[in-house]
Design a protein around this motif. Structure first.
Motif, PDB file in Angstrom:
ATOM      1  N   TYR A 142      -1.785  -3.568   7.560  1.00 59.39           N
ATOM      2  CA  TYR A 142      -0.879  -3.576   6.196  1.00 59.39           C
ATOM      3  C   TYR A 142      -0.273  -1.689   6.366  1.00 59.39           C
ATOM      4  CZ  TYR A 142      -2.630  -7.011   3.472  1.00 59.39           C
ATOM      5  OH  TYR A 142      -2.838  -8.292   3.013  1.00 59.39           O
ATOM      6  N   TRP A 143      -1.133  -0.960   6.654  1.00 58.21           N
ATOM      7  CA  TRP A 143      -0.322   0.570   6.960  1.00 58.21           C
ATOM      8  C   TRP A 143       0.781   0.267   8.096  1.00 58.21           C
ATOM      9  CZ3 TRP A 143      -3.657   4.684   9.549  1.00 58.21           C
ATOM     10  CH2 TRP A 143      -3.003   6.036   9.595  1.00 58.21           C
ATOM     11  N   ALA A 144       0.363  -0.058   9.293  1.00 53.85           N
ATOM     12  CA  ALA A 144       1.447  -0.185  10.243  1.00 53.85           C
ATOM     13  C   ALA A 144       2.630  -0.680   9.833  1.00 53.85           C
ATOM     14  CB  ALA A 144       0.802  -0.884  11.373  1.00 53.85           C
ATOM     15  N   ARG A 145       2.548  -1.970   9.181  1.00 58.00           N
ATOM     16  CA  ARG A 145       3.773  -2.944   8.650  1.00 58.00           C
ATOM     17  C   ARG A 145       4.469  -1.770   7.543  1.00 58.00           C
ATOM     18  NH1 ARG A 145       3.354  -8.492   5.441  1.00 58.00           N
ATOM     19  NH2 ARG A 145       2.664  -7.022   3.849  1.00 58.00           N
ATOM     20  N   GLY A 146       3.636  -1.061   6.877  1.00 60.45           N
ATOM     21  CA  GLY A 146       4.230  -0.264   5.837  1.00 60.45           C
ATOM     22  C   GLY A 146       5.058   0.956   6.477  1.00 60.45           C
ATOM     23  N   LEU A 147       4.817   1.390   7.426  1.00 60.79           N
ATOM     24  CA  LEU A 147       5.310   2.299   8.294  1.00 60.79           C
ATOM     25  C   LEU A 147       6.595   1.777   8.877  1.00 60.79           C
ATOM     26  CD1 LEU A 147       2.396   4.157  10.090  1.00 60.79           C
ATOM     27  CD2 LEU A 147       3.482   5.082   8.387  1.00 60.79           C
ATOM     28  N   GLY A 151      13.992   1.666   5.981  1.00 58.90           N
ATOM     29  CA  GLY A 151      14.373   1.754   4.661  1.00 58.90           C
ATOM     30  C   GLY A 151      14.172   0.962   3.768  1.00 58.90           C
ATOM     31  N   ASP A 152      13.077   0.215   3.961  1.00 62.54           N
ATOM     32  CA  ASP A 152      12.663  -0.852   2.816  1.00 62.54           C
ATOM     33  C   ASP A 152      11.292  -0.253   2.407  1.00 62.54           C
ATOM     34  OD1 ASP A 152      11.506  -2.842   1.465  1.00 62.54           O
ATOM     35  OD2 ASP A 152      10.701  -4.166   3.031  1.00 62.54           O
ATOM     36  N   PHE A 153      11.728   0.642   1.537  1.00 59.88           N
ATOM     37  CA  PHE A 153      10.704   1.691   0.719  1.00 59.88           C
ATOM     38  C   PHE A 153       9.845   1.048  -0.253  1.00 59.88           C
ATOM     39  CE2 PHE A 153      14.083   4.384   1.857  1.00 59.88           C
ATOM     40  CZ  PHE A 153      13.384   5.313   3.059  1.00 59.88           C
ATOM     41  N   ASP A 154      10.396  -0.254  -0.931  1.00 65.36           N
ATOM     42  CA  ASP A 154       9.684  -1.005  -1.871  1.00 65.36           C
ATOM     43  C   ASP A 154       8.555  -1.756  -0.939  1.00 65.36           C
ATOM     44  OD1 ASP A 154      10.988  -0.495  -4.184  1.00 65.36           O
ATOM     45  OD2 ASP A 154      12.335  -1.950  -4.009  1.00 65.36           O
ATOM     46  N   SER A 211       1.378   8.671   3.583  1.00 67.23           N
ATOM     47  CA  SER A 211       2.345   7.754   3.836  1.00 67.23           C
ATOM     48  C   SER A 211       3.170   7.073   2.393  1.00 67.23           C
ATOM     49  CB  SER A 211       2.038   6.674   4.752  1.00 67.23           C
ATOM     50  OG  SER A 211       1.619   7.055   6.031  1.00 67.23           O
ATOM     51  N   LEU A 212       2.398   6.861   1.426  1.00 65.78           N
ATOM     52  CA  LEU A 212       2.693   6.387   0.407  1.00 65.78           C
ATOM     53  C   LEU A 212       3.746   7.548  -0.461  1.00 65.78           C
ATOM     54  CD1 LEU A 212       2.595   4.380  -1.914  1.00 65.78           C
ATOM     55  CD2 LEU A 212       0.515   5.022  -2.707  1.00 65.78           C
ATOM     56  N   SER A 228      11.062   9.166  -0.291  1.00 70.93           N
ATOM     57  CA  SER A 228      12.190   8.493   0.296  1.00 70.93           C
ATOM     58  C   SER A 228      13.024   7.757  -0.687  1.00 70.93           C
ATOM     59  CB  SER A 228      12.222   7.961   1.657  1.00 70.93           C
ATOM     60  OG  SER A 228      11.487   8.884   2.604  1.00 70.93           O
ATOM     61  N   LYS A 229      12.298   6.889  -1.450  1.00 68.57           N
ATOM     62  CA  LYS A 229      12.949   5.766  -2.199  1.00 68.57           C
ATOM     63  C   LYS A 229      13.789   6.677  -3.320  1.00 68.57           C
ATOM     64  CE  LYS A 229      12.000   2.272  -5.588  1.00 68.57           C
ATOM     65  NZ  LYS A 229      11.065   1.410  -6.086  1.00 68.57           N
ATOM     66  N   GLU A 230      13.200   7.815  -3.653  1.00 64.48           N
ATOM     67  CA  GLU A 230      13.845   8.550  -4.893  1.00 64.48           C
ATOM     68  C   GLU A 230      15.184   9.051  -4.410  1.00 64.48           C
ATOM     69  OE1 GLU A 230      11.244  11.436  -6.309  1.00 64.48           O
ATOM     70  OE2 GLU A 230       9.669   9.939  -6.924  1.00 64.48           O
ATOM     71  N   ARG A 231      15.092   9.587  -3.077  1.00 67.94           N
ATOM     72  CA  ARG A 231      16.409  10.013  -2.574  1.00 67.94           C
ATOM     73  C   ARG A 231      17.603   8.944  -2.176  1.00 67.94           C
ATOM     74  NH1 ARG A 231      14.056  12.882   2.351  1.00 67.94           N
ATOM     75  NH2 ARG A 231      12.318  12.780   1.684  1.00 67.94           N
ATOM     76  N   LYS A 232      16.889   7.794  -2.080  1.00 64.81           N
ATOM     77  CA  LYS A 232      17.965   6.658  -1.830  1.00 64.81           C
ATOM     78  C   LYS A 232      19.036   6.335  -2.791  1.00 64.81           C
ATOM     79  CE  LYS A 232      17.804   2.263   0.330  1.00 64.81           C
ATOM     80  NZ  LYS A 232      17.186   0.996   0.830  1.00 64.81           N
TER      81      LYS A 232
END
Length: 75
Positions: free
Chosen positions: A24-29, A35-38, A64-65, A71-75
């Motif tokens: 899960y962690w690696a997929r999140g990275l 750019g898929d922050f959600d 990481s979270l 990053s999502k806020e900046r997008k």
């Protein structure tokens, strides 16, 4: 590309064994790098919800979270 293959590999690993926290962690990275922050936030949050409190990578996943949320806020 490589990110697609990596995400597919992690998805398959999680289908076989949904308790693989590092997957899960690696997929999140991977998702965060794409750019898929959600999706990244979802994966990191999932890890933190099922990982034991003393899991040695908890702090790294929390970082990481936080980075994905920022990053999502900046997008």
């Amino acid at each position: 590309g490589e990110y697609d293959r990596a995400e597919d590999d992690f998805r398959e690993a999680l289908r076989i064994d949904p308790s693989l926290l590092k997957s899960y962690w690696a997929r999140g990275l991977v998702r965060s790098d794409r750019g898929d922050f959600d999706g990244a936030i979802e994966d990191f949050s999932r890890v933190l919800s099922i990982a034991p409190p003393d899991w040695p990578y908890r702090e790294a996943v929390e970082k990481s979270l936080a980075a994905a949320r920022k990053s999502k806020e900046r997008k």
